[in-house]
Design a protein around this motif. Structure first.
Motif, PDB file in Angstrom:
ATOM      1  N   LYS A   1      38.447  15.176  -1.553  1.00  0.00           N
ATOM      2  CA  LYS A   1      39.649  14.987  -2.054  1.00  0.00           C
ATOM      3  C   LYS A   1      39.631  14.614  -3.737  1.00  0.00           C
ATOM      4  O   LYS A   1      40.690  14.657  -4.464  1.00  0.00           O
ATOM      5  N   VAL A   2      38.544  14.236  -3.940  1.00  0.00           N
ATOM      6  CA  VAL A   2      38.261  13.810  -5.415  1.00  0.00           C
ATOM      7  C   VAL A   2      37.524  14.875  -6.048  1.00  0.00           C
ATOM      8  O   VAL A   2      37.652  15.634  -7.261  1.00  0.00           O
ATOM      9  N   ALA A   3      36.302  15.366  -5.536  1.00  0.00           N
ATOM     10  CA  ALA A   3      35.589  16.538  -5.921  1.00  0.00           C
ATOM     11  C   ALA A   3      34.890  17.150  -4.940  1.00  0.00           C
ATOM     12  O   ALA A   3      34.451  16.564  -3.699  1.00  0.00           O
ATOM     13  N   THR A   4      34.743  18.609  -5.114  1.00  0.00           N
ATOM     14  CA  THR A   4      34.065  19.664  -3.883  1.00  0.00           C
ATOM     15  C   THR A   4      32.936  20.039  -4.610  1.00  0.00           C
ATOM     16  O   THR A   4      32.636  20.044  -5.922  1.00  0.00           O
ATOM     17  N   VAL A   5      31.931  20.478  -3.948  1.00  0.00           N
ATOM     18  CA  VAL A   5      30.868  20.924  -4.264  1.00  0.00           C
ATOM     19  C   VAL A   5      30.169  22.232  -3.492  1.00  0.00           C
ATOM     20  O   VAL A   5      30.714  22.363  -2.222  1.00  0.00           O
ATOM     21  N   SER A   6      30.071  23.298  -4.086  1.00  0.00           N
ATOM     22  CA  SER A   6      29.360  24.588  -3.556  1.00  0.00           C
ATOM     23  C   SER A   6      28.074  24.415  -3.046  1.00  0.00           C
ATOM     24  O   SER A   6      27.431  23.546  -3.176  1.00  0.00           O
ATOM     25  N   SER A   7      27.972  25.399  -2.336  1.00  0.00           N
ATOM     26  CA  SER A   7      26.417  25.913  -1.788  1.00  0.00           C
ATOM     27  C   SER A   7      25.500  25.956  -2.637  1.00  0.00           C
ATOM     28  O   SER A   7      24.137  25.883  -2.337  1.00  0.00           O
ATOM     29  N   THR A   8      25.945  26.386  -3.901  1.00  0.00           N
ATOM     30  CA  THR A   8      24.907  26.398  -5.069  1.00  0.00           C
ATOM     31  C   THR A   8      24.888  25.181  -6.171  1.00  0.00           C
ATOM     32  O   THR A   8      24.318  25.156  -7.029  1.00  0.00           O
ATOM     33  N   GLY A   9      25.512  24.185  -5.801  1.00  0.00           N
ATOM     34  CA  GLY A   9      25.534  23.082  -6.464  1.00  0.00           C
ATOM     35  C   GLY A   9      26.716  22.891  -7.750  1.00  0.00           C
ATOM     36  O   GLY A   9      26.705  21.933  -8.493  1.00  0.00           O
ATOM     37  N   LEU A  10      27.781  23.719  -7.762  1.00  0.00           N
ATOM     38  CA  LEU A  10      28.695  23.672  -8.436  1.00  0.00           C
ATOM     39  C   LEU A  10      29.846  22.758  -8.128  1.00  0.00           C
ATOM     40  O   LEU A  10      30.483  22.941  -7.060  1.00  0.00           O
ATOM     41  N   VAL A  11      30.155  21.652  -8.980  1.00  0.00           N
ATOM     42  CA  VAL A  11      30.954  20.361  -8.639  1.00  0.00           C
ATOM     43  C   VAL A  11      32.251  20.921  -9.208  1.00  0.00           C
ATOM     44  O   VAL A  11      32.261  21.037 -10.515  1.00  0.00           O
ATOM     45  N   THR A  12      33.417  20.818  -8.452  1.00  0.00           N
ATOM     46  CA  THR A  12      34.611  20.871  -9.032  1.00  0.00           C
ATOM     47  C   THR A  12      35.717  19.700  -8.907  1.00  0.00           C
ATOM     48  O   THR A  12      35.677  19.200  -7.720  1.00  0.00           O
ATOM     49  N   ALA A  13      36.126  19.102 -10.023  1.00  0.00           N
ATOM     50  CA  ALA A  13      37.128  17.972  -9.907  1.00  0.00           C
ATOM     51  C   ALA A  13      38.400  18.372  -9.205  1.00  0.00           C
ATOM     52  O   ALA A  13      38.937  19.637  -9.397  1.00  0.00           O
TER      53      ALA A  13
END
Length: 305
Positions: free
Chosen positions: A58-70
């Motif tokens: 709910k704060v930050a997600t991360v993709s399978s390649t390490g891309l962190v999205t706020a």
């Protein structure tokens, strides 16, 4: 399993490790945007895969390649774990904040002039275009500039001697600064204040206020009838100027009201004309107050028949 594999999270670098990061809830042009790409170093030679997870999606997600999205303001822990059975992992603590959208600076009470030995307060407004900013702390600086906005040649000396200082927006001018300003009577000098955000947005705003002689004792030099239904009251004082426009108030505004008009300077002494318009019979007490923060004022009363 590959016992020699070491997984280390890095941000946009394969040489410097990262243990924490700050992201914004909105995408801006600043360094701390709303996405960060995390990279690996020391990957096992057998090419084993890794798994990325977020402790709080709910704060930050991360993709399978390490891309962190706020996603929203708060904190989350991003973990990268080897799936080769070695259980090696590393984490990055992510803090997501609401960034400032803009910033502006104004002086309290619209003060336009500060006298030697006096002070003025600059106030900053942090924009909420992305929501209420998480970090409101600001960095303040002050410089002495000329009428064109250029720093005076001895600006550094003036600041080093603490003849002008700023503390959380409050600008203090030492009375001795007059000795470091060339032709202070005829030239215009200003305190240029700069406020900068500290949340990573890199935003800043400036404003300036004239530095001049403090307001001295006010007095009425003359008073007369214009013969056209209104009256003139002439108020003189050291420090009055085009940037030290006094306020005029009347105790009985239904009896009369006054308007201040700048009448020029003779050296350090300025003069204002208070144009008084009577409305009905009665007594009216007028108070003329300097606007440079000195609180110097002069009062007088008139009787309207």
């Amino acid at each position: 399993s590959a016992t020699n594999s070491v997984y280390q999270l890095n941000y946009n670098s394969k040489t410097s490790s990262l243990t924490s990061a700050v992201l914004f809830t909105a995408n801006t042009s600043a360094t701390s945007a709303n996405e960060k790409q995390l990279q690996l170093s020391g990957v096992a030679t057998n090419g084993s895969s890794v798994e990325w997870t977020s402790s709080n999606s709910k704060v930050a997600t991360v993709s399978s390649t390490g891309l962190v999205t706020a996603v929203a303001a708060g904190t989350a822990k991003i973990t990268c774990k080897a799936v080769d059975g070695s259980n090696k992992k590393n984490t990055v603590n992510v803090k997501v904040i609401v960034p400032a959208s803009d910033i502006s600076v104004a002086f309290k009470d619209d003060q336009q002039q500060v006298g030697y030995g006096k002070s003025a307060t600059a106030m900053a407004t942090i924009g909420s275009g992305y929501g209420k900013a998480t970090i409101n702390k600001l960095s303040w600086t002050v410089d002495v500039v000329d009428k064109n906005g250029n720093a005076v040649s001895n600006n550094s000396t003036i600041k080093n001697k603490k003849l002008i200082t700023i503390n959380n927006g409050k600008v203090s001018v030492n009375s001795q600064i007059v000795n470091y300003l060339s032709s202070p009577v005829s030239n215009y000098y200003y305190a240029k204040v700069t406020a900068k955000t500290t949340d990573g947005t890199g935003l800043s705003a400036t404003n300036k206020i004239r530095i001049w002689y403090p307001t001295g004792k006010m007095q009425m030099s003359r008073f007369y009838n214009s013969g056209e239904g209104y009256y003139y009251a002439f108020i003189d004082a050291t420090g009055l100027s085009a940037t030290n426009w006094p306020t005029v108030t009347c105790s009985t505004p239904d009896v009369a009201y006054g308007i201040a008009e700048y009448n020029g300077n003779s050296g350090t002494t300025g003069e204002y004309v208070i144009v008084i318009y009577p409305l009905k019979s009665g007594t009216a007490k007028f108070t003329v107050k300097a606007s440079d923060g000195s609180n110097v004022s002069h009062s007088f009363s008139i009787r309207v028949n």
